[in-house]
Design a protein around this motif. Sequence first.
Motif, PDB file in Angstrom:
ATOM      1  N   LYS A  64      23.673   3.796  13.296  1.00  0.00           N
ATOM      2  CA  LYS A  64      24.848   4.722  13.217  1.00  0.00           C
ATOM      3  C   LYS A  64      24.330   5.519  11.611  1.00  0.00           C
ATOM      4  CE  LYS A  64      28.488   2.137  15.465  1.00  0.00           C
ATOM      5  NZ  LYS A  64      29.629   1.541  15.211  1.00  0.00           N
ATOM      6  N   THR A  65      23.880   4.688  10.766  1.00  0.00           N
ATOM      7  CA  THR A  65      23.277   5.337   9.666  1.00  0.00           C
ATOM      8  C   THR A  65      22.168   6.163   9.756  1.00  0.00           C
ATOM      9  OG1 THR A  65      24.096   3.102   8.685  1.00  0.00           O
ATOM     10  CG2 THR A  65      22.560   4.814   7.369  1.00  0.00           C
ATOM     11  N   PHE A  66      21.571   5.828  10.618  1.00  0.00           N
ATOM     12  CA  PHE A  66      20.305   6.553  10.926  1.00  0.00           C
ATOM     13  C   PHE A  66      20.714   8.085  11.451  1.00  0.00           C
ATOM     14  CE2 PHE A  66      15.727   7.082  12.311  1.00  0.00           C
ATOM     15  CZ  PHE A  66      15.095   6.676  11.155  1.00  0.00           C
ATOM     16  N   GLU A  67      21.420   8.020  12.454  1.00  0.00           N
ATOM     17  CA  GLU A  67      21.757   9.087  12.952  1.00  0.00           C
ATOM     18  C   GLU A  67      22.825  10.180  12.307  1.00  0.00           C
ATOM     19  OE1 GLU A  67      23.266   7.300  16.792  1.00  0.00           O
ATOM     20  OE2 GLU A  67      21.744   8.265  17.903  1.00  0.00           O
ATOM     21  N   LYS A  68      23.347   9.608  11.278  1.00  0.00           N
ATOM     22  CA  LYS A  68      24.141  10.434  10.343  1.00  0.00           C
ATOM     23  C   LYS A  68      23.255  11.368   9.459  1.00  0.00           C
ATOM     24  CE  LYS A  68      28.594   7.773  10.122  1.00  0.00           C
ATOM     25  NZ  LYS A  68      29.179   6.798   9.381  1.00  0.00           N
ATOM     26  N   GLY A  69      21.882  11.060   9.671  1.00  0.00           N
ATOM     27  CA  GLY A  69      20.887  11.680   8.553  1.00  0.00           C
ATOM     28  C   GLY A  69      20.332  11.202   7.544  1.00  0.00           C
ATOM     29  N   PHE A  70      20.708   9.784   7.432  1.00  0.00           N
ATOM     30  CA  PHE A  70      20.381   8.949   6.213  1.00  0.00           C
ATOM     31  C   PHE A  70      18.705   8.285   6.576  1.00  0.00           C
ATOM     32  CE2 PHE A  70      20.151   4.906   3.631  1.00  0.00           C
ATOM     33  CZ  PHE A  70      20.047   5.751   2.357  1.00  0.00           C
ATOM     34  N   PHE A  71      17.623   9.057   5.973  1.00  0.00           N
ATOM     35  CA  PHE A  71      16.532   8.267   6.606  1.00  0.00           C
ATOM     36  C   PHE A  71      15.781   7.689   5.147  1.00  0.00           C
ATOM     37  CE2 PHE A  71      11.953   8.924   6.536  1.00  0.00           C
ATOM     38  CZ  PHE A  71      11.669   8.477   7.621  1.00  0.00           C
ATOM     39  N   THR A  72      15.124   6.585   5.385  1.00  0.00           N
ATOM     40  CA  THR A  72      14.275   5.827   4.452  1.00  0.00           C
ATOM     41  C   THR A  72      13.484   5.170   5.154  1.00  0.00           C
ATOM     42  OG1 THR A  72      15.687   3.872   4.160  1.00  0.00           O
ATOM     43  CG2 THR A  72      16.269   5.453   2.719  1.00  0.00           C
ATOM     44  N   ARG A  73      12.340   4.954   4.462  1.00  0.00           N
ATOM     45  CA  ARG A  73      11.050   4.204   5.273  1.00  0.00           C
ATOM     46  C   ARG A  73      11.738   2.577   5.458  1.00  0.00           C
ATOM     47  NH1 ARG A  73       7.031   7.261   7.812  1.00  0.00           N
ATOM     48  NH2 ARG A  73       7.060   9.190   6.754  1.00  0.00           N
ATOM     49  N   ASN A  74      12.299   2.130   4.556  1.00  0.00           N
ATOM     50  CA  ASN A  74      12.978   0.946   4.603  1.00  0.00           C
ATOM     51  C   ASN A  74      13.692   0.835   5.583  1.00  0.00           C
ATOM     52  OD1 ASN A  74      11.684  -0.799   2.806  1.00  0.00           O
ATOM     53  ND2 ASN A  74      12.930  -0.061   1.009  1.00  0.00           N
ATOM     54  N   LEU A  75      14.698   1.568   5.891  1.00  0.00           N
ATOM     55  CA  LEU A  75      15.475   1.456   7.200  1.00  0.00           C
ATOM     56  C   LEU A  75      14.588   1.700   8.234  1.00  0.00           C
ATOM     57  CD1 LEU A  75      18.246   1.555   8.079  1.00  0.00           C
ATOM     58  CD2 LEU A  75      18.391   3.885   8.200  1.00  0.00           C
ATOM     59  N   LEU A  76      13.448   2.419   8.457  1.00  0.00           N
ATOM     60  CA  LEU A  76      12.816   2.509   9.600  1.00  0.00           C
ATOM     61  C   LEU A  76      12.067   1.017   9.581  1.00  0.00           C
ATOM     62  CD1 LEU A  76      11.551   4.587  11.538  1.00  0.00           C
ATOM     63  CD2 LEU A  76       9.727   4.795  10.046  1.00  0.00           C
ATOM     64  N   ARG A  77      11.809   0.456   8.562  1.00  0.00           N
ATOM     65  CA  ARG A  77      11.205  -0.951   8.922  1.00  0.00           C
ATOM     66  C   ARG A  77      12.293  -1.850   9.314  1.00  0.00           C
ATOM     67  NH1 ARG A  77       8.696   0.531   3.715  1.00  0.00           N
ATOM     68  NH2 ARG A  77       6.752   0.900   3.683  1.00  0.00           N
ATOM     69  N   LYS A  78      13.426  -1.711   8.826  1.00  0.00           N
ATOM     70  CA  LYS A  78      14.322  -2.672   9.419  1.00  0.00           C
ATOM     71  C   LYS A  78      14.482  -2.869  11.098  1.00  0.00           C
ATOM     72  CE  LYS A  78      17.407  -3.105   5.663  1.00  0.00           C
ATOM     73  NZ  LYS A  78      18.695  -2.487   4.795  1.00  0.00           N
ATOM     74  N   PHE A  79      14.169  -1.589  11.656  1.00  0.00           N
ATOM     75  CA  PHE A  79      14.033  -1.466  13.048  1.00  0.00           C
ATOM     76  C   PHE A  79      13.063  -2.326  13.797  1.00  0.00           C
ATOM     77  CE2 PHE A  79      16.217   2.946  12.562  1.00  0.00           C
ATOM     78  CZ  PHE A  79      17.278   2.351  12.863  1.00  0.00           C
ATOM     79  N   GLN A  80      12.094  -2.715  12.814  1.00  0.00           N
ATOM     80  CA  GLN A  80      11.113  -3.398  13.594  1.00  0.00           C
ATOM     81  C   GLN A  80      11.437  -4.707  14.033  1.00  0.00           C
ATOM     82  OE1 GLN A  80       7.858  -3.301  10.707  1.00  0.00           O
ATOM     83  NE2 GLN A  80       7.247  -1.354  11.175  1.00  0.00           N
ATOM     84  N   ARG A  81      12.347  -5.307  13.552  1.00  0.00           N
ATOM     85  CA  ARG A  81      13.268  -6.611  14.057  1.00  0.00           C
ATOM     86  C   ARG A  81      13.800  -6.540  15.280  1.00  0.00           C
ATOM     87  NH1 ARG A  81      12.237 -11.514  13.501  1.00  0.00           N
ATOM     88  NH2 ARG A  81      14.457 -12.121  12.833  1.00  0.00           N
ATOM     89  N   TYR A  82      14.025  -5.425  15.618  1.00  0.00           N
ATOM     90  CA  TYR A  82      14.866  -4.691  16.637  1.00  0.00           C
ATOM     91  C   TYR A  82      14.093  -3.876  17.649  1.00  0.00           C
ATOM     92  CZ  TYR A  82      18.529  -6.409  13.376  1.00  0.00           C
ATOM     93  OH  TYR A  82      19.295  -7.374  12.592  1.00  0.00           O
ATOM     94  N   THR A  83      12.905  -4.025  17.896  1.00  0.00           N
ATOM     95  CA  THR A  83      12.179  -3.368  18.890  1.00  0.00           C
ATOM     96  C   THR A  83      11.365  -4.087  19.688  1.00  0.00           C
ATOM     97  OG1 THR A  83      11.722  -1.652  16.821  1.00  0.00           O
ATOM     98  CG2 THR A  83      10.190  -1.685  18.726  1.00  0.00           C
ATOM     99  N   ILE A  84      11.207  -3.570  21.042  1.00  0.00           N
ATOM    100  CA  ILE A  84      10.503  -4.084  21.994  1.00  0.00           C
ATOM    101  C   ILE A  84       9.359  -3.174  22.369  1.00  0.00           C
ATOM    102  CG2 ILE A  84      12.338  -5.723  22.691  1.00  0.00           C
ATOM    103  CD1 ILE A  84      12.793  -3.692  25.259  1.00  0.00           C
ATOM    104  N   ASN A  85       8.293  -3.743  22.959  1.00  0.00           N
ATOM    105  CA  ASN A  85       7.363  -2.910  23.709  1.00  0.00           C
ATOM    106  C   ASN A  85       7.509  -2.649  25.193  1.00  0.00           C
ATOM    107  OD1 ASN A  85       5.809  -2.234  21.228  1.00  0.00           O
ATOM    108  ND2 ASN A  85       4.836  -4.026  21.382  1.00  0.00           N
TER     109      ASN A  85
END
Length: 723
Positions: free
Chosen positions: A648-669
């Motif tokens: 939700k934060t991301f889609e509001k346009g708030f982008f940081t590299r740390n937020l991107l890294r947080k997604f790695q715990r919620y990622t699958i291949n």
Amino acid sequence: MTDIAHTHEADSRTQSIYEHSIGVSQLAAQFASVFGSQSYAEYCGILHDFGKFNPDFQEYILHKKSEKIDHSSVGAIIAQEKLKEIGTLLAYCLAGHHSGLPDYSSENGEGGSLKQRLQKHDLLEKARGNPLSETVSVVPPNLGSPGQYNSNTLHMWCRMLYSCLIDADWLDTERFCNIEQAKTRAFHGASIKELQQKFTSYMKGFSTSTGINDIRNEVLQNCLDAAELEPGIYTFTAPTGVGKTLSSLGFALKHAELWKKNRVIFAIPFTSIIEQTADVYRKVLGKENILEHHSNLITENLTDQMKMATENWDMPVVVTTNVQLLESCFSAKRSQCRKLHNIANSVIILDEAQMLPPEFLKPILSLFQCLVKNFRCTIVLCSATQPALIGEIGSGQAVIKGLRKEQTKEIIPDVQSLFKRMQRVSICYDYKNVTDWRTLADTLVEHQQVLCIVNTRKDCQDLYRLMPSGTIHLSATMCGAHRSKVIDEIKEKLKNGKTVRVISTQVVEAGVDIDFPVVYRAIAGLDSVAQAAGRCNREGKLKQGKVVLFNSCTMPPIGLQRYGAQATKKILRGIDEFRIEADQINKYFIEYYAQIQCFDKNQIQKLLSSGSLGHIQFRSAAEKFNLIEDDEQQSVIVPYGDCIDYLKTFEKGFFTRNLLRKFQRYTINVPKKMFELLLKTGGCRKILIDGQNDIEIYVLDPCYYSEDCGFEIINSNTIGEKQ
């Protein structure tokens, strides 16, 4: 003024090219003195910004014009003209000190090839036309051959020099442009001697004499005794449960203190183990002395000192991944190479050494030997299933030379005896028959606490669906945060003696501290079988744990997993009950490596061999030295737990590299073909980020992700049924 290297926007101060060149040369020489190449580094520091004497560059920096001027090629041209072949090696460092190490002859990549850059004589003449250029000496010192390097290792010498130059350039610029940050960076942690004292004090609290503690104390003493031996390549071969995490730290600190090493680096295959290991070391040595560095690291949780330490590893203890360490050693990127000079004169512990990728073994083993011989490192290959890396490796035309027996020392005096004393399970193998999932499910239900490990995610879901309600599924179809939650639930059930049946892939075999009385394992590499056995009777509470090895009704995936299973079948032919021993593991790896077709599949060594001295393809080799093959997989974010709020934060346009890294715990291949089906039918969607066209983020539709199995494996016939 016509010799400006940098300007300070806040107060209009300027730093002259002369001041900056001297500052960089002194720092670079200090860094390179560790491996006896201070004169070369000093010369690079003097020359690196000589191109800034170009009047066009002075116009650019004074009036902040947008069109940049190539100032890096000039020093490279001077070095090559003055020093010929050695100068060509220095030229890579000079030409690439902003854009990265170039290929010698490739036309690809930012900044062009070195061959192209060396033709820019017009830039040299413009720089020499500046009367102030005489303030920077361009007369080379007495530089001869750099030492005992050959055509396969000169690339590493060049990389180390490059690291010294760019770190010095970065730090001197920081001292001028950001004084406060430079002061913050000044903290480098405690000395190795102080850390060894902390370790000794901590270990005194583990003097309780029990059967397992006696063995752990003995292993620790073996490590402390071996630490007194000369630097070189060591193997540390010991079964799970003997305290390798702390014992290897004991070896590293004592060896580093005795032999005047600068730091200790722990390289570990999996981020889950890194986080655990770093936490242990912080508890022992203090959090201010441990740098944890990997792709999942959330830097907003770090102190300013630690954030800066991730740039160049200037800390006494570094805990990182194999990928971070090895890919940096073969990288051409400025940011990745910056830390390399701080790897020199260190103790490097490679945990789970059996995980070294076979298809890259040739360049990796060449690197290890080079680091030890030329850069004063000690390397420890640590494993319960030590790979057979001594002598010839492979068979037929694929044979390569491994480590020399006389240069490799084993830390444990009697490995066979240690394995026998630590036997806590017996392994049964029904090698004659194939077991179908229905029969296996019926067998597993007979146990109240049982773990069954299969080879693929599909196998895991197929077997799970045949099990009764309450069975737990664990695989990489679940994101990391989901798996962590499930593992905690498993531990709690085991601790309280509750019924717990788990169907898992090999994700449970790496750094997951769980203890089942019974473990079933589909046929796999013997190293994987040993890891599975390490989840059975782990704490020795039973007289004997039970491990059942079976031939599953599906084949292991084509490639390395199948090679491993075939090697295991070969050495266990005719054996229906056995215990894993060190010599058996050695035989297994000999059989396993005999199936590998190539130990340098991308011809890295050929690209890095100087052949005609100095003609090295740095950038091409770096692109091909990719330990994580992701061509057939696509990363997808799953809407699970806290990730829903992050999205939700991301889609509001708030982008940081740390937020991107947080997604790695919620990622699958997801396999590419399956991903394309999802994308086509709306099963996943792409998030667009303003100004970040290089980042592609895909989010899975919630209907394809469950609390039980995570991502439910689909095919073209079922994909539409979910929506």
